[in-house]
Design a protein around this motif. Structure first.
Motif, PDB file in Angstrom:
ATOM      1  N   MET A 134       5.411 -23.622  31.171  1.00  0.00           N
ATOM      2  CA  MET A 134       6.837 -23.947  31.165  1.00  0.00           C
ATOM      3  C   MET A 134       7.614 -22.792  31.780  1.00  0.00           C
ATOM      4  N   THR A 135       8.463 -23.084  32.745  1.00  0.00           N
ATOM      5  CA  THR A 135       9.261 -22.052  33.382  1.00  0.00           C
ATOM      6  C   THR A 135      10.335 -21.545  32.426  1.00  0.00           C
ATOM      7  N   ARG A 136      10.468 -20.230  32.344  1.00  0.00           N
ATOM      8  CA  ARG A 136      11.489 -19.627  31.487  1.00  0.00           C
ATOM      9  C   ARG A 136      12.688 -19.205  32.329  1.00  0.00           C
ATOM     10  N   VAL A 137      13.871 -19.331  31.731  1.00  0.00           N
ATOM     11  CA  VAL A 137      15.099 -18.817  32.329  1.00  0.00           C
ATOM     12  C   VAL A 137      15.700 -17.863  31.307  1.00  0.00           C
ATOM     13  N   ALA A 138      15.756 -16.583  31.656  1.00  0.00           N
ATOM     14  CA  ALA A 138      16.312 -15.576  30.760  1.00  0.00           C
ATOM     15  C   ALA A 138      17.713 -15.216  31.210  1.00  0.00           C
ATOM     16  N   PHE A 139      18.701 -15.509  30.381  1.00  0.00           N
ATOM     17  CA  PHE A 139      20.095 -15.167  30.650  1.00  0.00           C
ATOM     18  C   PHE A 139      20.388 -13.805  30.026  1.00  0.00           C
ATOM     19  N   VAL A 140      20.855 -12.880  30.842  1.00  0.00           N
ATOM     20  CA  VAL A 140      21.172 -11.528  30.378  1.00  0.00           C
ATOM     21  C   VAL A 140      22.672 -11.463  30.109  1.00  0.00           C
ATOM     22  N   LEU A 141      23.035 -11.258  28.837  1.00  0.00           N
ATOM     23  CA  LEU A 141      24.435 -11.357  28.431  1.00  0.00           C
ATOM     24  C   LEU A 141      25.043  -9.973  28.261  1.00  0.00           C
ATOM     25  N   ALA A 142      26.067  -9.691  29.041  1.00  0.00           N
ATOM     26  CA  ALA A 142      26.814  -8.443  28.917  1.00  0.00           C
ATOM     27  C   ALA A 142      28.028  -8.673  28.023  1.00  0.00           C
ATOM     28  N   PRO A 143      28.549  -7.644  27.389  1.00  0.00           N
ATOM     29  CA  PRO A 143      29.788  -7.794  26.620  1.00  0.00           C
ATOM     30  C   PRO A 143      30.906  -8.351  27.495  1.00  0.00           C
ATOM     31  N   GLY A 144      31.661  -9.291  26.943  1.00  0.00           N
ATOM     32  CA  GLY A 144      32.738  -9.911  27.699  1.00  0.00           C
ATOM     33  C   GLY A 144      32.277 -10.984  28.652  1.00  0.00           C
ATOM     34  N   VAL A 145      31.049 -11.494  28.478  1.00  0.00           N
ATOM     35  CA  VAL A 145      30.522 -12.514  29.370  1.00  0.00           C
ATOM     36  C   VAL A 145      31.457 -13.725  29.404  1.00  0.00           C
ATOM     37  N   HIS A 146      31.647 -14.284  30.589  1.00  0.00           N
ATOM     38  CA  HIS A 146      32.478 -15.483  30.731  1.00  0.00           C
ATOM     39  C   HIS A 146      31.667 -16.706  30.304  1.00  0.00           C
ATOM     40  N   LEU A 147      32.262 -17.534  29.470  1.00  0.00           N
ATOM     41  CA  LEU A 147      31.548 -18.693  28.947  1.00  0.00           C
ATOM     42  C   LEU A 147      31.063 -19.624  30.052  1.00  0.00           C
ATOM     43  N   LEU A 148      31.906 -19.919  31.040  1.00  0.00           N
ATOM     44  CA  LEU A 148      31.486 -20.871  32.069  1.00  0.00           C
ATOM     45  C   LEU A 148      30.451 -20.264  33.013  1.00  0.00           C
ATOM     46  N   ASP A 149      30.535 -18.953  33.264  1.00  0.00           N
ATOM     47  CA  ASP A 149      29.486 -18.297  34.045  1.00  0.00           C
ATOM     48  C   ASP A 149      28.123 -18.493  33.390  1.00  0.00           C
ATOM     49  N   LEU A 150      28.111 -18.509  32.067  1.00  0.00           N
ATOM     50  CA  LEU A 150      26.886 -18.697  31.307  1.00  0.00           C
ATOM     51  C   LEU A 150      26.555 -20.170  31.120  1.00  0.00           C
ATOM     52  N   ALA A 151      27.526 -20.939  30.631  1.00  0.00           N
ATOM     53  CA  ALA A 151      27.259 -22.315  30.227  1.00  0.00           C
ATOM     54  C   ALA A 151      27.007 -23.241  31.405  1.00  0.00           C
ATOM     55  N   GLY A 152      27.665 -22.991  32.563  1.00  0.00           N
ATOM     56  CA  GLY A 152      27.470 -23.868  33.714  1.00  0.00           C
ATOM     57  C   GLY A 152      26.028 -23.892  34.181  1.00  0.00           C
ATOM     58  N   PRO A 153      25.456 -22.744  34.577  1.00  0.00           N
ATOM     59  CA  PRO A 153      24.042 -22.748  34.968  1.00  0.00           C
ATOM     60  C   PRO A 153      23.113 -23.153  33.824  1.00  0.00           C
ATOM     61  N   ALA A 154      23.443 -22.739  32.600  1.00  0.00           N
ATOM     62  CA  ALA A 154      22.588 -23.101  31.468  1.00  0.00           C
ATOM     63  C   ALA A 154      22.502 -24.611  31.307  1.00  0.00           C
ATOM     64  N   GLN A 155      23.611 -25.311  31.522  1.00  0.00           N
ATOM     65  CA  GLN A 155      23.603 -26.763  31.394  1.00  0.00           C
ATOM     66  C   GLN A 155      22.718 -27.403  32.458  1.00  0.00           C
ATOM     67  N   VAL A 156      22.715 -26.840  33.661  1.00  0.00           N
ATOM     68  CA  VAL A 156      21.838 -27.355  34.714  1.00  0.00           C
ATOM     69  C   VAL A 156      20.379 -27.201  34.300  1.00  0.00           C
ATOM     70  N   PHE A 157      19.986 -26.010  33.887  1.00  0.00           N
ATOM     71  CA  PHE A 157      18.589 -25.753  33.556  1.00  0.00           C
ATOM     72  C   PHE A 157      18.177 -26.379  32.223  1.00  0.00           C
ATOM     73  N   PHE A 158      19.158 -26.791  31.422  1.00  0.00           N
ATOM     74  CA  PHE A 158      18.884 -27.385  30.112  1.00  0.00           C
ATOM     75  C   PHE A 158      18.357 -28.810  30.231  1.00  0.00           C
ATOM     76  N   ASP A 159      18.504 -29.423  31.382  1.00  0.00           N
ATOM     77  CA  ASP A 159      18.108 -30.823  31.561  1.00  0.00           C
ATOM     78  C   ASP A 159      16.678 -31.052  31.071  1.00  0.00           C
TER      79      ASP A 159
END
Length: 297
Positions: free
Chosen positions: A1-26
């Motif tokens: 299974m391919t892994r996608v690791a999101f690296v979260l910095a303080p002050g991360v923008h929700l849509l910067d994170l959630a947009g790509p995450a929603q694509v890969f969440f399929d």
């Protein structure tokens, strides 16, 4: 299974994170999503705290590392990832993996030494600063995303979705990416070289309500014939007043603005395989001659 690791910095923008995450969440893609940070709780730019792991998953060359952007009026003043995190990002790339950034996340790739000798982009507010900080990189301005080998950077916010869909299309085929986009109710899959700001947005920075009403009508019916009398009736003013106010607010005539919208839509269709003739008809031109003249300008 391919892994996608999101690296979260303080002050991360929700849509910067959630947009790509929603694509890969399929579900059909079957990706395994991980959230890593230097602390187990990260405050987002929008104030919502999110939980993350401080231990990275074991990654292979088939896996992705994604660095979403953070609130960054200035890259130099807001960077908050430590050297150990940068080393992990660099190590993943060195081992054959792909590294992706959204918006200010490009600064992390730059600090990790991954932008030297490569083309990259970021949000239009940060492009000049990124170019100054990493002179060995070629910063491509006013595009949605750039893929240079195993380093991919995007303009940020909504364009992170475009880049994620592109990566899905590259790995799984355009039909799969189209299905994911449809499930997300994404209006159009945009290519990387499309402008960060559409013609609709570039000419909306004024405060004239009358002109905004006229633009609302043109935006929704740009492929239709729209004589000045129709625009004037919608705005409740005379045709002469429409011309005067529109020019003062946008620097364009209503017809020139309509042609810009038609041109932009036609270019999108052509990039996705349409002929010039079919694109011209789709956006409201009787034949392709006017479209060719507009493209030549």
């Amino acid at each position: 299974m391919t892994r996608v690791a999101f690296v979260l910095a303080p002050g991360v923008h929700l849509l910067d994170l959630a947009g790509p995450a929603q694509v890969f969440f399929d579900d059909v893609l079957g990706y395994d999503l991980h959230w890593v940070a230097e602390h187990d709780e990260v405050n987002t730019a929008q104030g919502l705290p999110v939980r993350a792991d401080t231990t990275w998953p074991t990654l292979t060359a088939d896996d992705l590392v994604v660095v979403p952007g953070w609130r960054s009026p200035s890259l130099a003043a807001t960077f908050a990832l430590g050297q150990a995190t940068l080393d992990r990002i660099r190590a993943h790339h060195d081992s054959g993996g792909m590294v992706v950034s959204v918006c200010a996340g490009a600064d992390a790739l730059g600090k990790a030494g991954l932008l030297d000798g490569r083309r990259a982009t970021t949000h239009h507010d940060l492009q000049d600063e990124l170019a100054r900080r990493y002179p060995k990189a070629t910063v491509v301005r006013d595009v949605l995303y750039v893929v240079d080998g195993r380093v991919a950077t995007s303009a940020g916010i909504a364009s992170g979705i475009d880049l994620a869909l592109h990566l899905v299309a590259t790995r799984h085929g355009p039909a799969v990416a189209a299905r994911v986009a449809r499930s997300m109710v994404v209006y159009a899959r945009r290519n990387g070289d499309e402008h960060q700001a559409s013609a609709m947005l570039r000419h909306r920075s004024h405060v004239d309500d009358t002109v905004h009403r006229v633009q609302d009508l043109i935006d929704t019916r740009f492929s239709d014939p729209l004589p000045l009398t129709t625009l004037a009736g919608a705005a409740g003013v005379s045709a002469r007043t429409v011309t005067r106010l529109f020019g003062r607010a946008t620097g364009l005539t209503p017809l020139r603005y309509q042609h810009l919208l038609r041109l932009e839509r036609a270019e999108h269709l052509i990039r996705h395989g349409a002929t010039v003739e079919s694109a011209a008809r789709a956006v409201g031109f009787e034949d392709a001659r006017m479209l060719r003249r507009l493209r030549a300008r």
